[in-house]
Structure formats: structure tokens, C-alpha cells
Design a protein around this motif. Structure first.
Motif, mmCIF file in Angstrom:
data_model
loop_
_atom_site.group_PDB
_atom_site.id
_atom_site.type_symbol
_atom_site.label_atom_id
_atom_site.label_comp_id
_atom_site.label_asym_id
_atom_site.label_seq_id
_atom_site.Cartn_x
_atom_site.Cartn_y
_atom_site.Cartn_z
ATOM 1 N N ASP A 69 0.439 -4.280 2.971
ATOM 2 C CA ASP A 69 -0.135 -2.424 2.348
ATOM 3 C C ASP A 69 0.076 -2.696 0.838
ATOM 4 O O ASP A 69 -0.741 -2.574 -0.327
ATOM 5 C CB ASP A 69 -1.185 -1.612 2.921
ATOM 6 N N PHE A 70 1.028 -1.912 1.390
ATOM 7 C CA PHE A 70 2.200 -2.338 0.166
ATOM 8 C C PHE A 70 2.046 -3.249 -1.182
ATOM 9 O O PHE A 70 1.504 -3.046 -2.451
ATOM 10 C CB PHE A 70 3.435 -1.548 -0.158
ATOM 11 N N GLU A 71 2.350 -4.453 -0.220
ATOM 12 C CA GLU A 71 2.488 -5.449 -1.261
ATOM 13 C C GLU A 71 1.804 -5.875 -1.720
ATOM 14 O O GLU A 71 0.984 -6.612 -2.762
ATOM 15 C CB GLU A 71 3.305 -6.641 -0.870
ATOM 16 N N LYS A 72 -0.103 -5.354 -0.786
ATOM 17 C CA LYS A 72 -1.437 -5.907 -1.800
ATOM 18 C C LYS A 72 -1.852 -4.516 -2.871
ATOM 19 O O LYS A 72 -2.074 -5.506 -3.701
ATOM 20 C CB LYS A 72 -2.429 -6.100 -0.346
ATOM 21 N N ILE A 73 -1.588 -3.645 -2.621
ATOM 22 C CA ILE A 73 -1.775 -2.579 -3.750
ATOM 23 C C ILE A 73 -0.649 -3.434 -5.010
ATOM 24 O O ILE A 73 -0.661 -2.535 -5.745
ATOM 25 C CB ILE A 73 -1.183 -1.102 -2.691
ATOM 26 N N GLU A 74 0.335 -3.682 -4.582
ATOM 27 C CA GLU A 74 1.666 -3.499 -5.453
ATOM 28 C C GLU A 74 0.588 -5.162 -6.192
ATOM 29 O O GLU A 74 0.554 -5.235 -7.551
ATOM 30 C CB GLU A 74 3.237 -4.283 -5.534
ATOM 31 N N ALA A 75 0.524 -5.988 -6.140
ATOM 32 C CA ALA A 75 -0.018 -6.621 -6.904
ATOM 33 C C ALA A 75 -1.266 -7.003 -7.029
ATOM 34 O O ALA A 75 -1.618 -7.348 -8.234
ATOM 35 C CB ALA A 75 -0.742 -8.203 -5.233
ATOM 36 N N GLU A 76 -2.235 -6.551 -7.232
ATOM 37 C CA GLU A 76 -3.090 -5.461 -7.857
ATOM 38 C C GLU A 76 -2.955 -4.240 -9.031
ATOM 39 O O GLU A 76 -3.561 -5.127 -9.977
ATOM 40 C CB GLU A 76 -3.986 -4.293 -6.294
ATOM 41 N N ALA A 77 -2.330 -4.181 -8.923
ATOM 42 C CA ALA A 77 -1.640 -3.419 -9.611
ATOM 43 C C ALA A 77 -1.242 -3.996 -11.021
ATOM 44 O O ALA A 77 -1.444 -4.154 -12.262
ATOM 45 C CB ALA A 77 -0.594 -2.134 -9.787
ATOM 46 N N LYS A 78 -0.562 -4.879 -10.403
ATOM 47 C CA LYS A 78 -0.210 -6.168 -11.642
ATOM 48 C C LYS A 78 -1.086 -6.740 -12.333
ATOM 49 O O LYS A 78 -0.683 -6.720 -13.763
ATOM 50 C CB LYS A 78 1.503 -7.263 -11.467
ATOM 51 N N HIS A 79 -1.414 -7.159 -11.461
ATOM 52 C CA HIS A 79 -3.083 -7.925 -11.585
ATOM 53 C C HIS A 79 -3.819 -6.830 -13.399
ATOM 54 O O HIS A 79 -3.860 -7.591 -14.122
ATOM 55 C CB HIS A 79 -3.917 -8.667 -10.919
ATOM 56 N N GLN A 80 -3.594 -5.970 -12.687
ATOM 57 C CA GLN A 80 -4.454 -5.539 -13.587
ATOM 58 C C GLN A 80 -4.092 -4.501 -15.045
ATOM 59 O O GLN A 80 -4.205 -5.024 -15.817
ATOM 60 C CB GLN A 80 -4.939 -3.333 -12.987
ATOM 61 N N ILE A 81 -2.589 -4.679 -14.829
ATOM 62 C CA ILE A 81 -1.673 -4.344 -16.235
ATOM 63 C C ILE A 81 -1.410 -5.369 -16.710
ATOM 64 O O ILE A 81 -2.294 -5.050 -17.543
ATOM 65 C CB ILE A 81 0.089 -4.331 -15.796
ATOM 66 N N ASP A 82 -1.706 -7.227 -16.306
ATOM 67 C CA ASP A 82 -1.635 -8.090 -16.594
ATOM 68 C C ASP A 82 -2.643 -7.901 -17.497
ATOM 69 O O ASP A 82 -2.810 -9.028 -18.705
ATOM 70 C CB ASP A 82 -1.214 -9.234 -16.196
ATOM 71 N N ILE A 131 -4.889 6.648 3.590
ATOM 72 C CA ILE A 131 -5.956 6.346 4.932
ATOM 73 C C ILE A 131 -7.586 5.410 4.071
ATOM 74 O O ILE A 131 -7.943 4.675 4.623
ATOM 75 C CB ILE A 131 -6.640 7.914 4.489
ATOM 76 N N GLU A 132 -7.007 6.046 3.073
ATOM 77 C CA GLU A 132 -7.907 4.400 1.735
ATOM 78 C C GLU A 132 -7.702 3.122 1.100
ATOM 79 O O GLU A 132 -7.474 2.153 1.889
ATOM 80 C CB GLU A 132 -8.087 4.569 0.551
ATOM 81 N N ASN A 133 -5.511 3.272 1.440
ATOM 82 C CA ASN A 133 -5.405 2.420 1.329
ATOM 83 C C ASN A 133 -4.149 1.303 2.264
ATOM 84 O O ASN A 133 -3.996 0.367 2.440
ATOM 85 C CB ASN A 133 -4.002 1.810 0.310
ATOM 86 N N GLY A 134 -3.837 2.290 3.843
ATOM 87 C CA GLY A 134 -3.904 1.231 4.971
ATOM 88 C C GLY A 134 -4.513 0.872 5.419
ATOM 89 O O GLY A 134 -5.458 0.513 5.826
ATOM 90 N N THR A 135 -4.206 0.211 6.694
ATOM 91 C CA THR A 135 -4.065 -0.307 7.968
ATOM 92 C C THR A 135 -4.582 0.667 9.272
ATOM 93 O O THR A 135 -3.852 1.426 9.544
ATOM 94 C CB THR A 135 -3.107 -1.178 8.947
ATOM 95 N N GLU A 136 -5.972 0.634 9.743
ATOM 96 C CA GLU A 136 -6.234 1.888 10.868
ATOM 97 C C GLU A 136 -5.407 0.999 12.132
ATOM 98 O O GLU A 136 -5.760 0.006 12.124
ATOM 99 C CB GLU A 136 -8.241 1.218 10.844
ATOM 100 N N THR A 137 -5.075 1.852 12.695
ATOM 101 C CA THR A 137 -4.617 1.437 13.871
ATOM 102 C C THR A 137 -5.103 2.282 15.261
ATOM 103 O O THR A 137 -6.314 3.252 14.804
ATOM 104 C CB THR A 137 -3.115 1.920 13.783
ATOM 105 N N ALA A 138 -4.856 2.288 16.836
ATOM 106 C CA ALA A 138 -5.095 3.138 17.612
ATOM 107 C C ALA A 138 -5.350 4.163 17.573
ATOM 108 O O ALA A 138 -6.282 5.028 18.232
ATOM 109 C CB ALA A 138 -4.533 2.567 18.690
ATOM 110 N N HIS A 139 -4.364 4.985 16.342
ATOM 111 C CA HIS A 139 -4.238 5.880 16.542
ATOM 112 C C HIS A 139 -3.774 7.301 15.599
ATOM 113 O O HIS A 139 -3.780 8.159 15.042
ATOM 114 C CB HIS A 139 -3.078 6.813 17.468
#
Length: 87
Positions: A42-55, A26-34
């Protein structure tokens, strides 16, 4: 705090999905009609942010920031000996 229907509890148990994991979608996904979907994008965005944090953490490992109240007094890369003393 989320409330779960009896049906949702049953399905979560069957599928091995915990309430905290539902909250994550709910916090990290995309809201849909249902509801919410944790998409590949969404996963790729989370992964990129995590890699940035690690670096960033790797680059700043050992940096010490002494403070007094709300004042930063200095900043420096500490030695292992200093790190042991600070901890």
C-alpha cells in the motif's frame, strides 16, 4: 465519521496516532478480516502516485488555462511577468 472507543482513544494518545491518521489507514490500506492494515505494498502504491503527481506538477508549472464559464479559451506556458499579473 468514525467513532472511537475509550480504549482506542487511550491507545491513540499513547502511540501518538491522530484520528486523521487512522482515517488515512482505512482509506488507503488493505482491508483484512479484522480491520485495516497499511502494508508495504500500500505504501509503495501511495509513494508511486505521489511521485507521479510531483512529476506532473513540475511539468505543468506555469501553465495558464483561461476559462470563460465552462469553456477553455486557450492554454499556454506563462512567463513570470504574466504569473505575477494573474495573481
Amino acid at each position: 465519521m468514525l467513532e472511537f472507543s475509550d480504549h482506542a482513544h487511550l491507545r491513540m494518545r499513547q502511540r501518538g496516532i491522530r484520528p486523521a491518521e487512522v482515517q488515512f489507514v482505512i482509506e488507503n490500506g488493505t482491508e483484512t478480516a479484522h480491520g485495516f492494515l497499511l502494508s508495504e505494498h500500500d505504501f509503495e502504491k501511495i509513494e508511486a502516485e505521489a511521485k507521479h503527481q510531483i512529476d506532473l506538477a513540475q511539468r505543468l508549472r506555469g501553465v495558464f488555462v483561461p476559462v470563460s464559464g465552462k469553456i477553455v479559451k486557450t492554454v499556454f506556458k506563462s512567463s513570470r511577468k504574466q504569473q505575477r499579473r494573474f495573481l
